[in-house]
Design an enzyme around this catalytic site. Structure first.
Site, PDB file in Angstrom:
ATOM      1  N   TYR A   1     -21.153  11.700  19.331  1.00 61.72           N
ATOM      2  CA  TYR A   1     -20.501  13.156  19.140  1.00 61.72           C
ATOM      3  C   TYR A   1     -19.071  12.818  18.828  1.00 61.72           C
ATOM      4  O   TYR A   1     -18.258  13.493  18.088  1.00 61.72           O
ATOM      5  CB  TYR A   1     -20.643  13.889  20.434  1.00 61.72           C
TER       6      TYR A   1
ATOM      7  N   TYR B   1     -10.812  22.848  23.167  1.00 63.90           N
ATOM      8  CA  TYR B   1     -10.362  22.239  24.346  1.00 63.90           C
ATOM      9  C   TYR B   1      -9.553  21.017  24.139  1.00 63.90           C
ATOM     10  O   TYR B   1      -9.399  20.339  25.165  1.00 63.90           O
ATOM     11  CB  TYR B   1     -11.751  21.816  25.119  1.00 63.90           C
TER      12      TYR B   1
ATOM     13  N   GLU C   1       0.883  -1.123   0.132  1.00 65.62           N
ATOM     14  CA  GLU C   1      -0.102  -0.068   0.038  1.00 65.62           C
ATOM     15  C   GLU C   1       1.018   1.198  -0.097  1.00 65.62           C
ATOM     16  O   GLU C   1       0.412   2.175   0.176  1.00 65.62           O
ATOM     17  CB  GLU C   1      -1.014   0.141   1.243  1.00 65.62           C
TER      18      GLU C   1
ATOM     19  N   HIS D   1     -12.524  -3.463   2.822  1.00 63.23           N
ATOM     20  CA  HIS D   1     -11.290  -3.365   3.019  1.00 63.23           C
ATOM     21  C   HIS D   1     -10.710  -3.092   4.496  1.00 63.23           C
ATOM     22  O   HIS D   1     -10.401  -4.196   5.431  1.00 63.23           O
ATOM     23  CB  HIS D   1     -10.418  -2.448   2.218  1.00 63.23           C
TER      24      HIS D   1
ATOM     25  N   HIS E   1      -6.673  -3.473   9.319  1.00 62.99           N
ATOM     26  CA  HIS E   1      -8.071  -4.173   9.104  1.00 62.99           C
ATOM     27  C   HIS E   1      -8.849  -4.311  10.552  1.00 62.99           C
ATOM     28  O   HIS E   1      -8.857  -5.700  10.612  1.00 62.99           O
ATOM     29  CB  HIS E   1      -7.635  -5.353   8.421  1.00 62.99           C
TER      30      HIS E   1
END
Ligand SMILES: [Zn+2]
Length: 215
Positions: A116, A211, A76, A158, A97
């Site tokens: 959130y 923050y 990759e 993937h 993975h």
């Protein structure tokens, strides 16, 4: 001392932590850091537990492996190189993975703003890049697009990618995305979770900027 020994050791330590923390499955992922003139990346086909500093591959972003390297880079490497080219502010890329993130990627879905902490990836979702075969220029391009303005994305059918200013930050983001994917699967198994509104997510993103992200 080996050339770029510090960066090579950091890549190995981070790669082992991806396995320990469930960010990847065995040695299926790959890890890199930016170095002057390119990147240092895990090699292809070696278990992380066996890696020595000289197994990490230092290479240019155009694919030129530095003279004297004894291993081939991760398959990759194109994706890592494309991300460094597109995102000058980041210096670490982690691909894994992870079980739950990969499961959501196999549904071809973004992780929506159902919690959130989705804001940890820098927006109101964790995008899922469309499928492309591993190791290709196509997967590099789809990952860069899904990461636009963000610090993580899924790769359909993937796995996941997380990026950051350093390896620690990229690892924290990768772990958080895996946690979110696990909770998302648990919630959707019962019912379709309600998403936070655009305004609610803006409020979270503003607080993160003010923050930090320790909540
Ligand atoms: Zn992969």
């Amino acid at each position: 001392m080996t050339w770029r020994a510090e960066e090579r050791r950091a890549v190995i330590a981070a790669a082992r932590r991806t396995v320990e923390r469930g960010v990847t499955h065995e040695s299926s992922g790959n890890v890199s850091v930016r170095v002057a003139g390119g990147m240092a990346i895990t090699p292809t086909g070696l278990p992380y537990g066996e890696l020595e500093p000289d197994d990490v591959v230092v290479m240019a972003l155009d694919g030129t492996v530095a003279a004297g390297e004894r291993r081939d880079p991760s398959s990759e490497w194109r994706m890592h190189a494309a991300i460094y080219r597109a995102r000058p502010e980041i210096a670490a890329v982690i691909h894994g993975h992870a079980t739950s993130a990969t499961a959501v990627s196999c549904l071809g879905r973004d992780i929506p703003a159902f919690h959130y902490m989705v804001a940890v990836a820098g927006g109101d979702s964790v995008r899922c890049a469309p499928y492309a075969v591993f190791g290709s220029d196509a997967i590099a391009a789809t990952a860069v697009k899904a990461l636009d303005g963000r610090s993580a994305c899924l790769l359909a059918h993937h796995g996941l990618v997380a990026i950051g200013a350093d390896l620690d930050r990229a690892l924290v983001v990768a772990e958080e995305v895996e946690f979110l994917a696990r909770v998302y699967l648990a919630a959707t198994a019962v019912a379709t979770p309600k998403n936070l509104s655009a305004g609610q997510m803006r409020e979270v993103l503003d607080r993160f900027r003010t923050y930090g992200q320790q909540h």
